[in-house]
Design an enzyme around this catalytic site. Structure first.
Site, PDB file in Angstrom:
ATOM      1  N   SER A   1     -18.052 -22.473 -39.874  1.00  0.00           N
ATOM      2  CA  SER A   1     -17.814 -21.051 -40.128  1.00  0.00           C
ATOM      3  C   SER A   1     -16.336 -20.772 -40.408  1.00  0.00           C
ATOM      4  O   SER A   1     -15.802 -19.759 -39.992  1.00  0.00           O
ATOM      5  CB  SER A   1     -18.294 -20.230 -38.937  1.00  0.00           C
ATOM      6  OG  SER A   1     -17.708 -20.699 -37.741  1.00  0.00           O
TER       7      SER A   1
ATOM      8  N   THR B   1     -22.322 -23.393 -31.311  1.00  0.00           N
ATOM      9  CA  THR B   1     -21.473 -22.499 -32.101  1.00  0.00           C
ATOM     10  C   THR B   1     -20.668 -21.581 -31.170  1.00  0.00           C
ATOM     11  O   THR B   1     -21.229 -20.995 -30.248  1.00  0.00           O
ATOM     12  CB  THR B   1     -22.350 -21.640 -33.028  1.00  0.00           C
ATOM     13  OG1 THR B   1     -22.963 -22.510 -33.969  1.00  0.00           O
ATOM     14  CG2 THR B   1     -21.540 -20.584 -33.759  1.00  0.00           C
TER      15      THR B   1
ATOM     16  N   GLU C   1     -15.311 -25.749 -37.016  1.00  0.00           N
ATOM     17  CA  GLU C   1     -16.668 -25.263 -37.218  1.00  0.00           C
ATOM     18  C   GLU C   1     -16.877 -24.984 -38.694  1.00  0.00           C
ATOM     19  O   GLU C   1     -15.927 -24.640 -39.413  1.00  0.00           O
ATOM     20  CB  GLU C   1     -16.886 -23.969 -36.439  1.00  0.00           C
ATOM     21  CG  GLU C   1     -16.762 -24.134 -34.936  1.00  0.00           C
ATOM     22  CD  GLU C   1     -17.088 -22.828 -34.233  1.00  0.00           C
ATOM     23  OE1 GLU C   1     -18.232 -22.660 -33.831  1.00  0.00           O
ATOM     24  OE2 GLU C   1     -16.200 -21.979 -34.118  1.00  0.00           O
TER      25      GLU C   1
ATOM     26  N   LYS D   1      -9.362 -20.820 -32.763  1.00  0.00           N
ATOM     27  CA  LYS D   1      -9.135 -21.405 -34.073  1.00  0.00           C
ATOM     28  C   LYS D   1      -7.977 -20.665 -34.731  1.00  0.00           C
ATOM     29  O   LYS D   1      -7.636 -19.549 -34.314  1.00  0.00           O
ATOM     30  CB  LYS D   1     -10.399 -21.354 -34.919  1.00  0.00           C
ATOM     31  CG  LYS D   1     -11.045 -19.987 -35.066  1.00  0.00           C
ATOM     32  CD  LYS D   1     -12.430 -20.178 -35.636  1.00  0.00           C
ATOM     33  CE  LYS D   1     -13.103 -18.872 -36.010  1.00  0.00           C
ATOM     34  NZ  LYS D   1     -13.661 -18.126 -34.893  1.00  0.00           N
TER      35      LYS D   1
ATOM     36  N   ASP E   1      -8.141 -15.939 -37.423  1.00  0.00           N
ATOM     37  CA  ASP E   1      -8.513 -17.246 -36.884  1.00  0.00           C
ATOM     38  C   ASP E   1      -9.301 -18.094 -37.874  1.00  0.00           C
ATOM     39  O   ASP E   1      -9.366 -19.315 -37.735  1.00  0.00           O
ATOM     40  CB  ASP E   1      -9.241 -17.124 -35.527  1.00  0.00           C
ATOM     41  CG  ASP E   1     -10.427 -16.186 -35.565  1.00  0.00           C
ATOM     42  OD1 ASP E   1     -10.731 -15.644 -36.645  1.00  0.00           O
ATOM     43  OD2 ASP E   1     -11.054 -15.994 -34.501  1.00  0.00           O
ATOM     44  N   ARG E   2      -9.890 -17.474 -38.895  1.00  0.00           N
ATOM     45  CA  ARG E   2     -10.627 -18.257 -39.895  1.00  0.00           C
ATOM     46  C   ARG E   2      -9.748 -18.577 -41.095  1.00  0.00           C
ATOM     47  O   ARG E   2      -8.790 -17.844 -41.380  1.00  0.00           O
ATOM     48  CB  ARG E   2     -11.825 -17.472 -40.405  1.00  0.00           C
ATOM     49  CG  ARG E   2     -12.842 -17.197 -39.359  1.00  0.00           C
ATOM     50  CD  ARG E   2     -14.047 -16.507 -39.956  1.00  0.00           C
ATOM     51  NE  ARG E   2     -15.060 -16.348 -38.924  1.00  0.00           N
ATOM     52  CZ  ARG E   2     -16.355 -16.260 -39.154  1.00  0.00           C
ATOM     53  NH1 ARG E   2     -16.808 -16.287 -40.387  1.00  0.00           N
ATOM     54  NH2 ARG E   2     -17.198 -16.126 -38.162  1.00  0.00           N
TER      55      ARG E   2
ATOM     56  N   ASP F   1      -9.154 -14.511 -42.202  1.00  0.00           N
ATOM     57  CA  ASP F   1     -10.019 -13.362 -41.942  1.00  0.00           C
ATOM     58  C   ASP F   1      -9.252 -12.236 -41.251  1.00  0.00           C
ATOM     59  O   ASP F   1      -8.034 -12.330 -41.035  1.00  0.00           O
ATOM     60  CB  ASP F   1     -11.264 -13.771 -41.146  1.00  0.00           C
ATOM     61  CG  ASP F   1     -10.950 -14.136 -39.710  1.00  0.00           C
ATOM     62  OD1 ASP F   1      -9.802 -14.501 -39.423  1.00  0.00           O
ATOM     63  OD2 ASP F   1     -11.861 -14.053 -38.863  1.00  0.00           O
TER      64      ASP F   1
ATOM     65  N   SER G   1     -13.233  -9.371 -35.941  1.00  0.00           N
ATOM     66  CA  SER G   1     -12.994 -10.575 -36.729  1.00  0.00           C
ATOM     67  C   SER G   1     -13.164 -10.382 -38.236  1.00  0.00           C
ATOM     68  O   SER G   1     -12.445  -9.617 -38.844  1.00  0.00           O
ATOM     69  CB  SER G   1     -13.899 -11.694 -36.218  1.00  0.00           C
ATOM     70  OG  SER G   1     -13.551 -12.886 -36.821  1.00  0.00           O
ATOM     71  N   HIS G   2     -14.162 -11.038 -38.808  1.00  0.00           N
ATOM     72  CA  HIS G   2     -14.369 -11.016 -40.263  1.00  0.00           C
ATOM     73  C   HIS G   2     -15.263  -9.856 -40.686  1.00  0.00           C
ATOM     74  O   HIS G   2     -15.536  -9.710 -41.871  1.00  0.00           O
ATOM     75  CB  HIS G   2     -15.007 -12.334 -40.686  1.00  0.00           C
ATOM     76  CG  HIS G   2     -16.264 -12.610 -39.915  1.00  0.00           C
ATOM     77  ND1 HIS G   2     -16.235 -13.046 -38.610  1.00  0.00           N
ATOM     78  CD2 HIS G   2     -17.562 -12.465 -40.234  1.00  0.00           C
ATOM     79  CE1 HIS G   2     -17.474 -13.168 -38.164  1.00  0.00           C
ATOM     80  NE2 HIS G   2     -18.298 -12.816 -39.129  1.00  0.00           N
TER      81      HIS G   2
ATOM     82  N   ASP H   1      -8.829 -11.112 -38.257  1.00  0.00           N
ATOM     83  CA  ASP H   1      -8.003 -11.365 -37.066  1.00  0.00           C
ATOM     84  C   ASP H   1      -7.251 -12.688 -37.126  1.00  0.00           C
ATOM     85  O   ASP H   1      -6.611 -13.083 -36.143  1.00  0.00           O
ATOM     86  CB  ASP H   1      -8.842 -11.287 -35.787  1.00  0.00           C
ATOM     87  CG  ASP H   1      -9.904 -12.365 -35.706  1.00  0.00           C
ATOM     88  OD1 ASP H   1     -10.415 -12.770 -36.769  1.00  0.00           O
ATOM     89  OD2 ASP H   1     -10.226 -12.812 -34.596  1.00  0.00           O
TER      90      ASP H   1
ATOM     91  N   ARG I   1     -19.309  -6.642 -30.441  1.00  0.00           N
ATOM     92  CA  ARG I   1     -19.036  -6.051 -31.753  1.00  0.00           C
ATOM     93  C   ARG I   1     -20.080  -4.987 -32.050  1.00  0.00           C
ATOM     94  O   ARG I   1     -21.284  -5.254 -32.001  1.00  0.00           O
ATOM     95  CB  ARG I   1     -19.052  -7.137 -32.841  1.00  0.00           C
ATOM     96  CG  ARG I   1     -17.917  -8.111 -32.628  1.00  0.00           C
ATOM     97  CD  ARG I   1     -17.841  -9.195 -33.668  1.00  0.00           C
ATOM     98  NE  ARG I   1     -16.880 -10.198 -33.220  1.00  0.00           N
ATOM     99  CZ  ARG I   1     -16.633 -11.339 -33.817  1.00  0.00           C
ATOM    100  NH1 ARG I   1     -17.266 -11.651 -34.926  1.00  0.00           N
ATOM    101  NH2 ARG I   1     -15.744 -12.181 -33.328  1.00  0.00           N
TER     102      ARG I   1
HETATM  103  C1  G16 Z   1     -16.945 -16.438 -34.093  1.00  0.00           C
HETATM  104  C2  G16 Z   1     -16.649 -17.554 -33.145  1.00  0.00           C
HETATM  105  C3  G16 Z   1     -16.855 -18.874 -33.837  1.00  0.00           C
HETATM  106  C4  G16 Z   1     -18.225 -18.951 -34.466  1.00  0.00           C
HETATM  107  C5  G16 Z   1     -18.408 -17.780 -35.389  1.00  0.00           C
HETATM  108  C6  G16 Z   1     -19.759 -17.702 -36.053  1.00  0.00           C
HETATM  109  O1  G16 Z   1     -15.975 -16.437 -35.091  1.00  0.00           O
HETATM  110  O2  G16 Z   1     -15.342 -17.478 -32.659  1.00  0.00           O
HETATM  111  O3  G16 Z   1     -16.643 -19.886 -32.923  1.00  0.00           O
HETATM  112  O4  G16 Z   1     -18.400 -20.125 -35.174  1.00  0.00           O
HETATM  113  O5  G16 Z   1     -18.205 -16.596 -34.669  1.00  0.00           O
HETATM  114  O6  G16 Z   1     -20.686 -17.214 -35.177  1.00  0.00           O
HETATM  115  P1  G16 Z   1     -22.093 -16.721 -35.643  1.00  0.00           P
HETATM  116  O7  G16 Z   1     -22.664 -17.815 -36.508  1.00  0.00           O
HETATM  117  O8  G16 Z   1     -22.819 -16.546 -34.356  1.00  0.00           O
HETATM  118  O9  G16 Z   1     -21.936 -15.459 -36.446  1.00  0.00           O
HETATM  119  P2  G16 Z   1     -15.125 -15.145 -35.395  1.00  0.00           P
HETATM  120  O10 G16 Z   1     -14.177 -15.560 -36.460  1.00  0.00           O
HETATM  121  O11 G16 Z   1     -16.137 -14.119 -35.837  1.00  0.00           O
HETATM  122  O12 G16 Z   1     -14.492 -14.800 -34.095  1.00  0.00           O
END
Ligand code: G16
Length: 558
Positions: free
Chosen positions: A376, A355, A374, A387, A290-291, A286, A117-118, A288, A24
């Protein structure tokens, strides 16, 4: 006409190291000449010729700025490397769960997902690319390390420049590259995923519940992210909800200026609307898809930890689990242990992983895990290897339909039965990297000294005694791979925990995450902020976070 492959000389870029879930960076970085090309070439090189030559790959993303440009590059480089067929979402649109589902249902060799993602989108904000393997899940550490190593020595990428595909037009595009066939199928972005959801949940029951004689009042917020078309198809067309139950359902390149992260800070509009109105459920996803965040009437907040534990407790009211049985649960280490109590009651194995959703994949493939989550805001099952935000909302609707109770009642009953794991997370976003690294080093040195164990810390009339301090490590029970330094843990004698780690999903600087958890067997109706205040103060004292970061308050509190 046979198209030819061109090898383009290039030089390495620094920092193409995938984080928690892919690479990212700012859009401007991905848009630099050869930056995206290099990274895509490294993905294919890491996969190896046998996984690429003639392979089928799924390609799509969350609709954010630079998506179409990136998909165009991916198509041309896949053609240059001998990939046989690409399944590309219309206009490049595919949610992350939908990519995972498509990889699995098409027995594809993997997928390339364009998402940050978010993280916010738009020309000044973030873009991202990640690779998912043939099981549908994010590439494991060994794979991403290989990608990173390759990115440091890359000398050329292979591309077919003459390929132009109309991403808007569903259909098959056939090409011949060096005498071999190369096919790009532009596919409906939602159909395959919706079919999967219909197999998992009882859509007949849900439809009667959502739009029967006493329609459910829902506020489903796609935050202008990728889930918009999925939300419209599932909640409106399939379950019969009316238009006013869904909002922000057109994916926008900059998410309409919203920060597409479903939490209490960034989904404020949803929280305010559900607080003020008479909604039975509020849900947001979020960028994409998944959240998820789930709210009850008057914006009663279900923590992701509790959400997972409640779904585990009611797992039998989801037809998918009735049919396939229940094979183990898991949560990431910083996630509160509410799930563990349900697992114990049900006689199920429960795993504590680092994580990152990628750590669940092996357990699922080995049939030892069917439901996980998770803190998150990630919840999901072994129906795919990501997810799944919409899945989580449908799981909650199924539980509400089954119990005929409100979300608040369901949670409070859960706490009465199992006790409550109070939890909060403080995020300090975009801090300076060097002092944060120093803070983590100093804290690790402090908490791993032998005399740290047994020390007592007092605050707000409460005293906590240290039982353990470490940097969490994990050995995968299936393939024995080891992940070290996954977060600093301070565990107290009564089971309370302070966890601190640096986020692996930011695009610049450092984001510090501080997680606090305390279990209460009977005192379950307190306010988390009050219950956890003493531990928060102790965490700030031990870590000296304000001194290192210069921050007196977090950016986001969950
Ligand atoms: C990604 C991962 C998740 C993880 C999250 C938080 O989520 O797919 O498994 O829990 O990041 O990661 P960090 O605490 O390192 O920021 P996503 O939704 O951003 O793909």
């Amino acid at each position: 006409m046979t198209l030819t492959v061109r090898s383009v000389p290039t030089t390495p870029f620094e920092g193409q190291k995938p984080g928690t879930s892919g690479l990212r960076k700012k859009v401007k970085v991905f848009a630099e000449k050869n930056y995206t090309e290099n990274f895509v070439q490294c993905i294919l090189d890491a996969a190896g010729e046998q996984a690429v030559n003639g392979a089928v790959l799924v390609v799509g993303g969350d609709g954010r700025y630079f998506l179409k440009e990136a998909v165009d590059i991916i198509i041309k480089i896949c053609a240059g490397n001998g990939v046989g067929r690409l399944l590309v979402g219309q206009n490049g649109i595919l949610s992350t769960p939908a990519v995972s589902a498509l990889i699995r249902s098409n027995k594809a060799n993997g997928g390339i997902i364009c998402t940050a993602s978010h993280n916010p989108g738009g020309p000044e904000n973030d873009f991202g690319i990640k690779f998912n393997c043939e099981n549908g899940g994010p590439a494991p550490d060994a794979f991403t390390n290989k990608m990173y190593d390759l990115s440091k020595v890359i000398k050329e990428y292979k591309v077919v420049e003459g390929i132009n595909v109309d991403l808007n037009k569903i259909g098959t595009n056939k090409f011949e590259v060096n005498g071999k066939s190369f096919v790009v199928d532009i596919i409906d972005s939602v159909a395959n995923y919706v079919e999967l959801m219909k197999e998992i949940f009882d859509f007949g029951k849900l439809k009667a519940f959502v739009s029967g004689s006493k329609p459910l009042k829902m506020r489903i917020d796609a935050l202008n992210g990728v889930t918009g078309p999925y939300v419209r198809e599932i909640f409106i067309n399939q379950l019969g909800a009316t238009d006013d139950n869904v909002v922000h359902t057109i994916p926008l390149p900059d998410f309409g200026g919203l920060h597409p992260d479903p939490n209490l800070t960034y989904a404020k509009d949803l929280v305010d609307t559900v607080s003020a109105g008479d909604y039975d459920i509020g849900a947001a996803f979020d960028g994409d898809g998944d959240r998820n965040m789930i709210l009850g009437n008057k914006a009663f907040f279900v923590t992701p930890n509790d959400s997972l534990a409640v779904i585990a407790d009611y797992v039998d009211c989801i037809p998918y689990f009735k049919k396939n049985g229940v094979q183990g649960f898991a949560r990431s280490m910083p996630t509160a242990a509410a799930l563990d109590r349900v697992a114990k009651a049900k006689g199920q194995e429960v795993f504590e992983t680092p994580t990152g959703w990628k750590y669940f994949g092996n357990l699922m493939d080995a049939n030892r895990l069917c439901l996980c989550g998770e803190e998150s805001f990630g919840t999901g099952s072994n129906h795919i290897r990501e997810k799944d935000g919409i899945w989580a909302a449908l799981a909650w609707l199924s539980i509400m339909e089954h119990t005929k109770k409100s979300i608040e009642e369901i949670c409070k009953e859960h706490w009465k039965k199992y006790g409550r794991n109070y939890f909060t997370r403080y995020d300090y976003e975009e801090c300076e990297l060097a002092p944060c690294n120093q803070m983590m080093t100093d804290l690790e040195n402090l908490i791993t000294k032998p005399d740290f164990v047994g020390r007592e810390f007092s605050n707000g009339g409460k005293t906590y005694k240290i039982k353990l301090g470490d940097n969490f490590g994990y050995t995968d029970p299936i393939d024995g791979s080891v992940a070290t330094k996954q977060g600093l843990r301070i565990i107290f004698e009564d089971g309370s925990r302070i966890v601190m780690r640096l986020s692996g999903t930011g695009s610049s600087g450092a984001t510090v995450r501080l997680y606090i958890e305390a279990y209460e067997a009977t005192n379950v109706l307190g306010a988390a902020a009050d219950m956890l205040k003493p531990l928060i103060n102790i965490a700030l004292e031990i870590s000296q976070l304000p001194k290192y970061t210069g921050r007196n308050a977090p950016t986001v509190i969950t």
